[in-house]
Design an enzyme around this catalytic site. Structure first.
Site, mmCIF file in Angstrom:
data_model
loop_
_atom_site.group_PDB
_atom_site.id
_atom_site.type_symbol
_atom_site.label_atom_id
_atom_site.label_comp_id
_atom_site.label_asym_id
_atom_site.label_seq_id
_atom_site.Cartn_x
_atom_site.Cartn_y
_atom_site.Cartn_z
ATOM 1 N N HIS A 140 54.803 50.099 31.074
ATOM 2 C CA HIS A 140 55.977 50.636 31.033
ATOM 3 C C HIS A 140 56.494 51.302 32.132
ATOM 4 O O HIS A 140 55.577 51.525 33.090
ATOM 5 C CB HIS A 140 55.748 51.837 29.865
ATOM 6 C CG HIS A 140 55.603 51.413 28.264
ATOM 7 N ND1 HIS A 140 55.560 52.143 27.363
ATOM 8 C CD2 HIS A 140 55.105 50.096 28.062
ATOM 9 C CE1 HIS A 140 55.499 51.720 26.343
ATOM 10 N NE2 HIS A 140 55.037 50.316 26.615
ATOM 11 N N GLU A 189 57.671 53.954 33.065
ATOM 12 C CA GLU A 189 57.043 55.374 33.327
ATOM 13 C C GLU A 189 55.696 55.223 34.069
ATOM 14 O O GLU A 189 55.519 55.804 35.023
ATOM 15 C CB GLU A 189 57.141 56.495 32.162
ATOM 16 C CG GLU A 189 58.344 56.642 31.579
ATOM 17 C CD GLU A 189 58.589 55.530 30.268
ATOM 18 O OE1 GLU A 189 59.074 56.196 29.248
ATOM 19 O OE2 GLU A 189 58.253 54.277 30.381
ATOM 20 N N CYS A 193 53.241 57.297 26.989
ATOM 21 C CA CYS A 193 53.894 57.678 28.281
ATOM 22 C C CYS A 193 54.094 59.072 28.462
ATOM 23 O O CYS A 193 53.795 59.674 29.637
ATOM 24 C CB CYS A 193 55.459 56.899 28.609
ATOM 25 S SG CYS A 193 55.236 55.075 28.928
ATOM 26 N N CYS A 243 57.626 57.008 25.136
ATOM 27 C CA CYS A 243 56.724 56.719 24.018
ATOM 28 C C CYS A 243 55.530 57.803 24.095
ATOM 29 O O CYS A 243 55.280 58.515 24.997
ATOM 30 C CB CYS A 243 56.249 55.374 23.801
ATOM 31 S SG CYS A 243 55.248 54.998 25.118
#
Length: 142
Positions: free
Chosen positions: A46, A48, A79, A76
């Site tokens: 992801h 991040e 993360c 999410c």
């Protein structure tokens, strides 16, 4: 946040869900990333996570104290947990994620007082523009 939006657009151009992230320390960018789980065959890739990995490599430290993470979509659970473990000081996100947001929308992972680190956060920064990038991406795929 504007740089994070540019990164999100790069993700869209590569067929990835358009989320971008920028990590800043003392006003200077130290890490950036955009979603790459499809191209990297990695469910943890992801925006991040990639921005934090980039910064940690540059700093030579997995602790990212004193940093601010800008991301175009509310993180999410995965993360949010990594943000806490990395000791990111501040999180700024754009669009809220009503299906999987783990800061404010669905879960409250970031600011749990029982955790060993609490991240200051603010959401809704350039929310309309961040959301529009996501909506256009999904609209074009239907």
């Amino acid at each position: 946040m504007r740089r994070a939006l540019d990164l999100a657009r790069q993700a869209a151009g590569q067929g990835e869900v358009p989320v971008g992230a920028l990590l800043v320390l003392d006003g200077e960018p130290i890490g950036e990333g955009w979603n790459k789980p499809i191209s990297q065959h990695d469910p943890s890739a992801h925006a991040e996570m990639l921005a934090m990995r980039d910064a940690a490599q540059r700093l030579g430290n997995y602790r990212l104290t004193g940093t601010t993470l800008y991301v175009t979509l509310e993180p999410c659970v995965m993360c949010a947990g990594a943000i806490v473990h990395a000791r990111v000081s501040r999180l700024v996100f754009g669009a809220r994620d009503p299906k999987a947001g783990a800061v404010d929308s669905v879960y409250d992972v970031i600011a749990r007082p029982r955790l060993n680190h609490v991240v200051a956060w603010s959401g809704g920064v350039l929310e309309e523009e961040c959301g529009a990038v996501l909506r256009e991406f999904f609209r074009s795929r239907r």
